[in-house]
Every structure is written in structure tokens, then in C-alpha cells.
Design an enzyme around this catalytic site. Structure first.
Site, PDB file in Angstrom:
ATOM      1  N   HIS A  71      30.296  27.213  34.475  1.00  0.00           N
ATOM      2  CA  HIS A  71      30.506  28.331  33.554  1.00  0.00           C
ATOM      3  C   HIS A  71      30.627  29.622  34.357  1.00  0.00           C
ATOM      4  CE1 HIS A  71      29.275  26.586  29.424  1.00  0.00           C
ATOM      5  NE2 HIS A  71      29.739  25.630  30.205  1.00  0.00           N
ATOM      6  N   TYR A  75      24.507  34.158  23.522  1.00  0.00           N
ATOM      7  CA  TYR A  75      23.168  34.691  23.265  1.00  0.00           C
ATOM      8  C   TYR A  75      23.315  35.740  22.165  1.00  0.00           C
ATOM      9  CZ  TYR A  75      21.443  32.597  27.644  1.00  0.00           C
ATOM     10  OH  TYR A  75      21.071  31.727  28.632  1.00  0.00           O
ATOM     11  N   PRO A  92      12.237  31.094  27.866  1.00  0.00           N
ATOM     12  CA  PRO A  92      13.492  30.416  28.230  1.00  0.00           C
ATOM     13  C   PRO A  92      14.743  31.304  28.191  1.00  0.00           C
ATOM     14  CG  PRO A  92      12.759  29.730  26.043  1.00  0.00           C
ATOM     15  CD  PRO A  92      11.667  30.581  26.598  1.00  0.00           C
ATOM     16  N   LYS A 145      15.607  30.331  33.322  1.00  0.00           N
ATOM     17  CA  LYS A 145      15.088  30.397  34.689  1.00  0.00           C
ATOM     18  C   LYS A 145      14.027  29.341  35.033  1.00  0.00           C
ATOM     19  CE  LYS A 145      17.537  33.516  36.393  1.00  0.00           C
ATOM     20  NZ  LYS A 145      18.682  32.596  36.278  1.00  0.00           N
ATOM     21  N   TYR A 200      21.164  36.454  36.313  1.00  0.00           N
ATOM     22  CA  TYR A 200      21.435  35.221  35.561  1.00  0.00           C
ATOM     23  C   TYR A 200      21.917  34.100  36.489  1.00  0.00           C
ATOM     24  CZ  TYR A 200      22.592  32.214  31.649  1.00  0.00           C
ATOM     25  OH  TYR A 200      22.620  31.162  30.770  1.00  0.00           O
TER      26      TYR A 200
HETATM   27  P1  FAD Z   1       7.453  19.678  34.258  1.00  0.00           P
HETATM   28  O1  FAD Z   1       8.864  19.392  33.928  1.00  0.00           O
HETATM   29  O2  FAD Z   1       6.547  20.148  33.167  1.00  0.00           O
HETATM   30  O3  FAD Z   1       6.833  18.376  34.923  1.00  0.00           O
HETATM   31  C1  FAD Z   1       5.461  18.233  35.138  1.00  0.00           C
HETATM   32  C2  FAD Z   1       5.135  16.743  35.146  1.00  0.00           C
HETATM   33  O4  FAD Z   1       3.774  16.582  35.463  1.00  0.00           O
HETATM   34  C3  FAD Z   1       5.353  16.120  33.777  1.00  0.00           C
HETATM   35  O5  FAD Z   1       6.179  14.996  33.895  1.00  0.00           O
HETATM   36  C4  FAD Z   1       3.945  15.777  33.316  1.00  0.00           C
HETATM   37  O6  FAD Z   1       3.914  14.592  32.529  1.00  0.00           O
HETATM   38  C5  FAD Z   1       3.224  15.594  34.635  1.00  0.00           C
HETATM   39  N1  FAD Z   1       1.778  15.817  34.552  1.00  0.00           N
HETATM   40  C6  FAD Z   1       1.125  16.749  33.836  1.00  0.00           C
HETATM   41  N2  FAD Z   1      -0.194  16.641  34.021  1.00  0.00           N
HETATM   42  C7  FAD Z   1      -0.386  15.621  34.871  1.00  0.00           C
HETATM   43  C8  FAD Z   1      -1.544  15.028  35.442  1.00  0.00           C
HETATM   44  N3  FAD Z   1      -2.761  15.478  35.143  1.00  0.00           N
HETATM   45  N4  FAD Z   1      -1.383  13.981  36.286  1.00  0.00           N
HETATM   46  C9  FAD Z   1      -0.137  13.533  36.604  1.00  0.00           C
HETATM   47  N5  FAD Z   1       0.990  14.047  36.089  1.00  0.00           N
HETATM   48  C10 FAD Z   1       0.869  15.091  35.228  1.00  0.00           C
HETATM   49  N6  FAD Z   1      13.697  25.902  31.013  1.00  0.00           N
HETATM   50  C11 FAD Z   1      14.921  26.370  30.970  1.00  0.00           C
HETATM   51  O7  FAD Z   1      15.385  26.900  31.980  1.00  0.00           O
HETATM   52  N7  FAD Z   1      15.661  26.240  29.809  1.00  0.00           N
HETATM   53  C12 FAD Z   1      15.156  25.602  28.697  1.00  0.00           C
HETATM   54  O8  FAD Z   1      15.834  25.467  27.692  1.00  0.00           O
HETATM   55  C13 FAD Z   1      13.871  25.118  28.714  1.00  0.00           C
HETATM   56  N8  FAD Z   1      13.328  24.493  27.628  1.00  0.00           N
HETATM   57  C14 FAD Z   1      12.039  24.049  27.704  1.00  0.00           C
HETATM   58  C15 FAD Z   1      11.461  23.436  26.590  1.00  0.00           C
HETATM   59  C16 FAD Z   1      10.133  22.976  26.647  1.00  0.00           C
HETATM   60  C17 FAD Z   1       9.500  22.327  25.431  1.00  0.00           C
HETATM   61  C18 FAD Z   1       9.374  23.173  27.833  1.00  0.00           C
HETATM   62  C19 FAD Z   1       7.928  22.694  27.906  1.00  0.00           C
HETATM   63  C20 FAD Z   1       9.987  23.758  28.935  1.00  0.00           C
HETATM   64  C21 FAD Z   1      11.305  24.207  28.877  1.00  0.00           C
HETATM   65  N9  FAD Z   1      11.923  24.818  29.985  1.00  0.00           N
HETATM   66  C22 FAD Z   1      13.166  25.277  29.916  1.00  0.00           C
HETATM   67  C23 FAD Z   1      11.270  24.971  31.232  1.00  0.00           C
HETATM   68  C24 FAD Z   1      11.694  23.887  32.216  1.00  0.00           C
HETATM   69  O9  FAD Z   1      11.931  22.694  31.543  1.00  0.00           O
HETATM   70  C25 FAD Z   1      10.581  23.775  33.207  1.00  0.00           C
HETATM   71  O10 FAD Z   1      10.483  25.012  33.898  1.00  0.00           O
HETATM   72  C26 FAD Z   1      10.744  22.629  34.193  1.00  0.00           C
HETATM   73  O11 FAD Z   1      10.606  21.404  33.530  1.00  0.00           O
HETATM   74  C27 FAD Z   1       9.698  22.749  35.288  1.00  0.00           C
HETATM   75  O12 FAD Z   1       9.660  21.578  36.030  1.00  0.00           O
HETATM   76  P2  FAD Z   1       8.300  21.084  36.646  1.00  0.00           P
HETATM   77  O13 FAD Z   1       8.649  19.839  37.370  1.00  0.00           O
HETATM   78  O14 FAD Z   1       7.651  22.207  37.357  1.00  0.00           O
HETATM   79  O15 FAD Z   1       7.338  20.790  35.410  1.00  0.00           O
HETATM   80  C1  DHB Z   2      19.528  26.472  27.462  1.00  0.00           C
HETATM   81  C2  DHB Z   2      18.282  26.973  27.367  1.00  0.00           C
HETATM   82  C3  DHB Z   2      18.035  28.275  27.701  1.00  0.00           C
HETATM   83  O1  DHB Z   2      16.811  28.771  27.642  1.00  0.00           O
HETATM   84  C4  DHB Z   2      19.037  29.105  28.118  1.00  0.00           C
HETATM   85  O2  DHB Z   2      18.768  30.394  28.410  1.00  0.00           O
HETATM   86  C5  DHB Z   2      20.282  28.608  28.228  1.00  0.00           C
HETATM   87  C6  DHB Z   2      20.543  27.276  27.899  1.00  0.00           C
HETATM   88  C7  DHB Z   2      19.805  25.066  27.104  1.00  0.00           C
HETATM   89  O3  DHB Z   2      18.873  24.331  26.771  1.00  0.00           O
HETATM   90  O4  DHB Z   2      20.968  24.665  27.125  1.00  0.00           O
END
Ligand code: FAD
Ligand code: DHB
Length: 388
Positions: free
Chosen positions: A72, A200, A292, A296, A383
Site C-alpha cells: 500500500h 481511517y 491500534p 504499530k 505510519y
Molecule cells: P502476543 O501476540 O500477545 O503473544 C504472546 C504469546 O505469549 C501468546 O501466544 C500467549 O498465549 C503467550 N503467553 C502469555 N502468557 C504466557 C505464559 N504465562 N506462558 C507461556 N506463554 C504465554 N496490532 C496492530 O498493529 N493492529 C491491530 O489491529 C491489532 N489488533 C489487536 C487485537 C487484539 C485483541 C490484541 C490483543 C492485539 C492487537 N494488536 C494489533 C497488537 C498486536 O497484535 C500485538 O502487538 C502483537 O501480537 C504483539 O506480539 P507479541 O508476540 O509481543 O505478543
Molecule cells: C488494522 C488494524 C489497525 O489497527 C490499523 O491501524 C490498520 C489495520 C487491521 O487489522 O487490518
């Protein structure tokens, strides 16, 4: 068992770190609390910065991203009477790629399996010991049996609710939090995106975002009160509300259909400092959460992993300077991305308790953005992702 690095959490941060370390000949194990299918079913982020795409290619898993990801070159901001395209490529020379977090995770699992890097699922009661000593270890239960991993370093990639951050004594941790008075209701639907680029939309009724995963799969979000649950919203109510918040031309052409996933996520800004305690390092959501709005969260997890993988590889070559500077280096980028996510959230959401003043500030900022290449460049630069 003994591994050089024990990674807690098999989300994108933990899996990518493991792969980068294995590529450098460093042996890491991942302990994940949930079954693999559960991790793969979580619909989360969808916008990848160029830095994350480059890191995935560097890790040797760029093929499907390059074949199926959608580049994009801009996005649309529609608010306060303006419908404004921010041209990332013209303003910064960079782009973003739409490719779902679930697909990134799937690619990581496939490659870790192929090279035989261990990921232990359904690891229960993960507990960190001696992280501030020279001989840390981690205990957990698996299939009803107690297990122990001895290691040189522990990395907490276990998200906001994980155990790793809380292992750092409260006297050492400095936590900074800002909670927003609303959440996002998200749906996934097998419908064509309303526009070729993300939209947005800031509206007096609340924010809306039209995103996508591919030309046949759309991801939409609505700002909703924190008390709303997914079951409170029928699909028809969701589409009606989305139409109200979009510019008329887009509302008219919006394609609707049944939702195949529906969830509500609260919005929060949170940063825990430092990101290191002894031989424990934090990466991703374990250390910080952003709202979100600026897309980021996943990208910040990836930049932490980029810094930390470099630092651990340098350590194994006899140089500890990057490990010693990891927390400061990662936090400098985290604070800037948090600032951007916070400012995008403030700019585009309705804050009903804040009266008319904030709404007029938002309108003034959008008007300025519409007329200023400098303002658009600042937004675009953040962004597409600040440099690593
Ligand atoms: P996570 O993806 O949270 O992974 C952490 C892992 O650790 C999980 O698999 C969990 O099961 C595991 N875990 C937890 N506790 C334990 C434990 N005690 N022992 C062993 N394992 C454990 N970001 C965006 O940029 N755009 C979005 O649209 C967006 N939507 C989101 C929607 C939701 C509902 C959430 C919660 C987050 C969203 N995010 C979004 C944020 C993005 O998904 C996260 O920043 C990203 O997943 C971070 O990755 P991570 O590996 O640090 O953490
Ligand atoms: C999506 C989520 C976001 O928070 C964003 O800023 C852009 C895209 C997505 O889930 O596609």
C-alpha cells in the site's frame, strides 16, 4: 533440558526471535501456553512496516509475504469534511504491506518446524528463576509433568498478561499507562474492501476503520463503549453504523456480508521500563501496548526483536555492548511509536466527555494536515515506521 535462550511466549515476537537466533546458530526453545490452533485463530494486526517485511525476508520467510502481501502506497483519512490521501511513497519513499499477523505466525511456525527448532505448546505454570543471577532457569508443566530449562538468557515475549514482566521486582519496574474510554469492535467478512487503500474515518459518532486482508476479505473496526460486547452487535447493526461514519461516496458502495469473526479490544497505552533485568529481556507486548490506531503493535514487537536478536548474536561473538544498550535502544523507538499511536487516537476518536474544545482542535489539525505537505510528511514518516 538445556538451551542457550529460553523464550516465553509463541506469538510473533517469540517465534521470530527464535528463528533469527537459530539462523545464527544459537539454540533457543519457545514455551507457549496455548495450543497452536488457538494462536493461529487470533485475528490481530494487518499492516506491516517495511522494516518488519525486511526482517521476515532476512529470516528466510519472505516468499509468501512477497507473493500474497499487498503493498500500500498510501492511506485515506476522512474526517471533519476532508477526505485526504496520505501518499506514503511520494512523501517518504516507503510503503507498508497488508499481510495478516496470522499469516506471519503461520509462516514462522512452518519454518521453525522445518528446521527442527523446538516450540513447546500448552506449557503451563511457566515460572522464571534466578533471572538476576548468572544461572537462570525456567520451570513449567507439560502433559502433567514438571519440566526445567536451564539457559544463558530468558526472553519474555509473553504479551501484556504474561509472567515475564511481573518477574521483575516492582521496585525496579517503572510503568506508564494511559487507558482510553472506549474499545474497538472488529469484524472480518468475506467481502471486497470498500476502497483499495485503508480508510481511517473520524466522525462525531466515533471512529471507524476500513481495512482488509486481501481483495476478498475485509477487516472493519468501530469505536464502541467499553461496556459493549460482540454479541450486542448484530452484523446488520455493525454495517449500518459503519455506513453512518463513512464519507457518503464510500458508504454508498460499501459491500456487506456475514461476519466470520467479531471481537472487542480495549484501547490502552502502556510502557514498562526497563526492558531488561539481569539475564531477562522483554520484547513486544510483554513490555508495551499501543492503541491500534497507528497499526504499530506488531511492528514494535518486530523492532524489539530486531535489536535483541542482533544483541544476542553479538553476545555469542563476545561483545555485550548491544545487550547492555538493548533496553535504552528499544525504548527510544517504543516511546516515539507510542506517541504516534496516542496522537492518531486523539485525532480520530470521539471523546464525548471532553466537550467541544477537543473536537475543534481535531478539526483544526485535520484542516492543517489537508493543506500542509510538512504535516502529511510527519504523519507518513511515522505510519511507514521510524528507522530501526
Ligand atoms: P502476543 O501476540 O500477545 O503473544 C504472546 C504469546 O505469549 C501468546 O501466544 C500467549 O498465549 C503467550 N503467553 C502469555 N502468557 C504466557 C505464559 N504465562 N506462558 C507461556 N506463554 C504465554 N496490532 C496492530 O498493529 N493492529 C491491530 O489491529 C491489532 N489488533 C489487536 C487485537 C487484539 C485483541 C490484541 C490483543 C492485539 C492487537 N494488536 C494489533 C497488537 C498486536 O497484535 C500485538 O502487538 C502483537 O501480537 C504483539 O506480539 P507479541 O508476540 O509481543 O505478543
Ligand atoms: C488494522 C488494524 C489497525 O489497527 C490499523 O491501524 C490498520 C489495520 C487491521 O487489522 O487490518
Amino acid at each position: 533440558m538445556r538451551h542457550q535462550v529460553c523464550i516465553i511466549g509463541g506469538g510473533p515476537a517469540g517465534l521470530l526471535l527464535s528463528l533469527l537466533l537459530h539462523r545464527a546458530g544459537i539454540d533457543a526453545v519457545v514455551l507457549e501456553r496455548k495450543p497452536r490452533d488457538y494462536v493461529l485463530a487470533r485475528i490481530r494486526a494487518g499492516v506491516l512496516e517495511q522494516g518488519l517485511c525486511d526482517l521476515l525476508r532476512q529470516a528466510g520467510i519472505g516468499a509468501r509475504l512477497d507473493a500474497e502481501g499487498h503493498v500500500h502506497e498510501g492511506t485515506v483519512i476522512a474526517a471533519h469534511g476532508h477526505s485526504l490521501r496520505i501518499d506514503f511513497r511520494a512523501l517518504t519513499g516507503k510503503t507498508v504491506t497488508v499481510y495478516g499477523q496470522t499469516e506471519v505466525t503461520r509462516d514462522l511456525y512452518a519454518e521453525l518446524d522445518r528446521i527442527g527448532a523446538p516450540v513447546i505448546h500448552e506449557a503451563e505454570n511457566v515460572t522464571l528463576h534466578g533471572a538476576d543471577t548468572d544461572a537462570p532457569h525456567v520451570t513449567f508443566a507439560h502433559g502433567g509433568r514438571g519440566q526445567r530449562v536451564d539457559c544463558d538468557h530468558i526472553v519474555g515475549c509473553d504479551g501484556f498478561h504474561g509472567v515475564s514482566r511481573r518477574t521483575i521486582p516492582a521496585s525496579v519496574r517503572r510503568e506508564h499507562e494511559h487507558v482510553y474510554p472506549f474499545g474497538w469492535l472488529g469484524i472480518l467478512s468475506e467481502t471486497a474492501p470498500v476502497h483499495p487503500e485503508l480508510v481511517y474515518a473520524g466522525h462525531a459518532r466515533g471512529f471507524a476503520l476500513c481495512s482488509m486482508r486481501n481483495p476478498h476479505l475485509s477487516r472493519h473496526y468501530l469505536q464502541v463503549p467499553l461496556t459493549d460486547r460482540p454479541e450486542d452487535w448484530s452484523d446488520a447493526a455493525f454495517w449500518d453504523e459503519l455506513r453512518r461514519r463513512l464519507p457518503a461516496d464510500l458508504a454508498e458502495t460499501l459491500q456487506t456480508g456475514p461476519s466470520i469473526e467479531k471481537s472487542v479490544a480495549p484501547l490502552r497505552s502502556f510502557i514498562s521500563e526497563p526492558m531488561r533485568w539481569g539475564r531477562l529481556f522483554l520484547a513486544g507486548d510483554a513490555a508495551h501496548i499501543v492503541p491500534p490506531t497507528g497499526a504499530k503493535g506488531l511492528n514494535l514487537a518486530a523492532s524489539d526483536v530486531a535489536y535483541l536478536s542482533r544483541a544476542l548474536i553479538a553476545h555469542h561473538q563476545g561483545d555485550d555492548s548491544l545487550l547492555d544498550s538493548y533496553s535504552a535502544t528499544a525504548l527510544a523507538r517504543v516511546w516515539k511509536a507510542s506517541r504516534f499511536s496516542w496522537s492518531m487516537t486523539r485525532l480520530l476518536h470521539a471523546f464525548p466527555d471532553e466537550g467541544t474544545f477537543l473536537a475543534r482542535m481535531q478539526a483544526a489539525e485535520i484542516d492543517w494536515l489537508a493543506g500542509s505537505r510538512a504535516a502529511q510528511t510527519a504523519l507518513a514518516e511515522n505510519y511507514v515506521g521510524l528507522p530501526l
